[in-house]
Write an enzyme that holds these catalytic residues in place. Structure first.
Site, PDB file in Angstrom:
ATOM      1  N   GLY A 141      33.314  36.233  51.010  1.00  0.00           N
ATOM      2  CA  GLY A 141      33.941  35.131  51.379  1.00  0.00           C
ATOM      3  C   GLY A 141      35.354  35.047  50.611  1.00  0.00           C
ATOM      4  O   GLY A 141      36.223  34.436  50.808  1.00  0.00           O
ATOM      5  N   ILE A 182      39.448  39.667  48.780  1.00  0.00           N
ATOM      6  CA  ILE A 182      39.328  41.084  48.967  1.00  0.00           C
ATOM      7  C   ILE A 182      38.153  41.336  50.016  1.00  0.00           C
ATOM      8  O   ILE A 182      38.137  42.008  51.030  1.00  0.00           O
ATOM      9  CB  ILE A 182      38.925  41.850  47.853  1.00  0.00           C
ATOM     10  N   SER A 191      23.270  34.488  44.918  1.00  0.00           N
ATOM     11  CA  SER A 191      24.072  35.204  43.571  1.00  0.00           C
ATOM     12  C   SER A 191      23.797  36.436  43.202  1.00  0.00           C
ATOM     13  O   SER A 191      22.659  36.593  43.022  1.00  0.00           O
ATOM     14  CB  SER A 191      24.113  34.051  42.526  1.00  0.00           C
ATOM     15  N   LYS A 227      43.030  46.033  35.149  1.00  0.00           N
ATOM     16  CA  LYS A 227      42.983  45.229  33.858  1.00  0.00           C
ATOM     17  C   LYS A 227      41.756  45.942  33.052  1.00  0.00           C
ATOM     18  O   LYS A 227      41.345  45.699  31.830  1.00  0.00           O
ATOM     19  CB  LYS A 227      42.610  43.841  34.048  1.00  0.00           C
TER      20      LYS A 227
END
Length: 613
Positions: A293, A296, A344, A412
């Protein structure tokens, strides 16, 4: 319906009058009794022929306010066939019933009648169009906005046509800009071509232009950028037309205009996918997208459905975004089998249940905590989700024999200076460790900032501009790599098609962009002057933030691939025992202090050097 009947009645009157005038002209106002008689007996058949062919060519179905050359041809065809049938009728009646060729009309009467009929029927509809275009909707009022049009091609002509057709539109087009010297000084529907792109600023000043419309849907990207950069020097609001395919067949309305956005200035040439390569691992397969959702993840789903997977499984912890995406895909791809799972990646039992039920062939892993300052303050949560959650997912992929896994990584992760980057670097290590011991092909794809993604700087800048400023930038020299969401998703899918296992794919992000320049561009595109109408404030680097991002490790080289925008970083030798032991330690971070968590990350990820602000 009433208007149709009125037009039919007027058509009848006009064709009868046209025939009578044709006789009058042919016989110098002295029509003999024979021809007067034949005229009378021809009226009813003529009416029947006219109405029949007018119906055939849909002359009573058109909305004449929007009539064009096609409708004029319809009138010509209808009148021509009416005349041909009428000639045949004249010969037939003359010889069969009246027994004399002298009662039929001479051929020049039919020619004059044809000309008069086309003029009268066409003229009637032209008058109707003029009257319709002069009608102003009640309640519509307001100041017209002086508008400069860039592009004297088909798109520009369509816009002028729309503006002239709809008097309720607020545009007052004062001139056109086009680089074609042959068009300079010429007019399109009464609007003058003022000159090339170098005339934009002068034209805006001379005509007090408030809005500029870029009507060049097929212009080369470098030309588009240059023109938009010139437009930024004005204080005008910028709009652009949709893509060239949306303008085909005159299928355009002013409602399709959109604001010029930062992607128009920073975007690159359209990505070309190797569809055959992608088809091989997605078509007719079960594809699972974690974080489906998100910015990306949702774009990955939009791109994946184009390759017709057997089933698309969208997994996300946040139900609102997942629901919105499901509704969008139901609307745009109703035939696609899909399943939305709320779960999750931290929950191993739930993941095993999902994998057992759906048995995915391909997994795209886009679920992660990615906000640098938030993760700096909540390192335990970053580790639980990004590291432990990723390990859980990869473990399931191995156990359930998934064919291919594509992990979304970030620039990063390269020599990380913050918690988020460090956790994503460890995810890359997890990928490479699993690839060594598993039959599943595990790969990672690394790229920089994505324009317009949730939590990115673009939406923040836009909100600050909407509130009148100031726009906050951390440092005057800070730079970032940028990519559009569709571009990132397409390259991720393409990289997945190249995977052999263990690679870290690095996407070509182009040149880095100064955040200060980005802020200035957004202010200009919004119709304001940077540091005059909207101030830019520098607030200092945030915890863990770098001035410059890197896309690859300094000590390794990149290998090129068949795709010019995708490179491969040399894999590192990662031991699975080290990963498992580290994950066990990471599972306990809730029990230790923040400083100890940072120290643990530094121990496990040697390239992580926390940024001291």
């Amino acid at each position: 319906m009433k208007n149709d009947k009125r037009i039919m009645i007027l058509d009848i009157l006009f064709v009868i009058l046209s025939l009578y005038i044709a006789l009058v002209l042919r016989f110098d106002f002295n029509i003999t009794k024979n021809y007067q008689l034949f005229f009378k007996v021809s009226i009813i058949p003529l009416i029947i022929f006219t109405l029949f062919f007018n119906k055939i060519f849909k002359l009573y179905d058109n909305i004449w306010k929007y009539a064009s050359i096609d409708e004029l041809f319809s009138i010509v065809y209808s009148v021509s066939l009416t005349n041909i049938v009428f000639v045949i009728y004249s010969y037939y009646i003359s010889y069969t019933f009246l027994r004399s060729p002298y009662y039929r009309f001479p051929m020049n009467v039919h020619i004059i009648f044809w000309v008069l009929s086309v003029l009268s029927l066409g003229g009637l509809r032209f008058i109707l169009r003029l009257l319709s275009n002069k009608e102003t909707p009640k309640g519509i009022c307001g100041k017209k906005v002086n508008t400069l049009l860039i592009g004297a091609g088909d798109a520009g002509a369509l816009i002028i046509k729309e503006v002239k057709k709809h008097s309720d539109l607020s545009y007052n087009i004062v001139g056109i800009i086009d680089d074609n010297e042959n068009k300079k000084g010429k007019r399109i529907n009464g609007i003058k071509v003022l000159g090339g792109r170098k005339s934009i600023v002068k034209a805006c000043n001379d005509y007090k232009v408030e809005e500029i419309i870029l009507a060049m849907p097929s212009v080369e990207l470098h030309d588009k950028k240059e023109i938009l950069n010139i437009c930024k020097e004005t204080k005008c609001k910028l709009k652009t037309v949709p893509g060239v395919y949306e303008l085909m067949n005159d299928n355009f309305s002013m409602g399709q205009l959109r604001d010029v956005n930062i992607e128009d200035l920073l975007g690159r040439e359209q990505i070309k996918l190797d569809n055959e390569n992608v088809d091989k691992y997605i078509k007719d397969r079960v594809v699972l997208v974690t974080g489906g959702g998100g910015s990306i993840g949702s774009e990955l789903c939009r791109q994946i459905v184009k390759f017709k997977p057997r089933l698309l499984v969208i997994l996300d912890i946040y139900e609102n975004n997942a629901y919105d995406l499901e509704m969008e895909l139901n609307r745009n791809h109703p035939q696609q089998e899909k399943k939305v799972i709320i779960a999750s990646i931290r929950d191993m039992e739930r993941l095993r249940e999902v994998f057992s039920n759906y048995k995915p062939d391909v997994v795209f892993h886009a679920a992660a905590h990615k906000h640098v300052p938030l993760m700096e303050n909540n390192p335990a949560e970053a580790i639980k989700n990004n590291i432990v959650g990723t390990y859980n997912l990869m473990k399931c992929c191995d156990e359930f024999k998934v064919k291919r896994v594509v992990q979304i990584s970030t620039d990063k992760a390269v020599n990380p200076t913050n918690v988020m980057g460090a956790t994503k670097r460890f995810c890359e290590l997890i990928i490479q460790a699993f690839d060594k011991i598993s039959k599943t092909e595990f790969v990672a794809v690394r790229f920089g900032n994505v324009l317009g993604s949730n939590g990115s700087v673009i939406p923040l800048f836009k909100k600050q501009i909407a509130n009148g400023g100031p726009v906050t930038v951390t440092h005057p020299e800070i730079t970032r790599f940028f990519m559009t969401i569709p571009e990132a998703a397409q390259l991720v899918i393409q990289a997945g098609g190249m995977a052999k296992g263990g690679e870290i794919f690095v996407l070509d992000m182009g040149k880095p962009v100064k955040m200060a320049d980005l802020a200035k561009d957004l202010i200009s595109l919004s119709g304001f002057k940077p540091d005059i109408d909207i101030k830019i404030e520098y607030v200092g680097l945030r915890p863990g933030e770098k001035l410059y991002e890197e896309l690859l490790m300094d000590e390794v080289a990149l290998t090129s691939t068949d795709h010019k925008k995708i490179f491969i970083e040399k894999p590192m030798d990662v031991d699975m025992k080290f990963i498992e032991k580290s994950v066990d330690e990471f599972r306990e971070v809730q029990k230790i202090e923040k400083e100890d968590i940072i120290s643990l990350l530094e121990k496990k990820i040697p390239t992580y050097k926390r940024k001291q602000n």
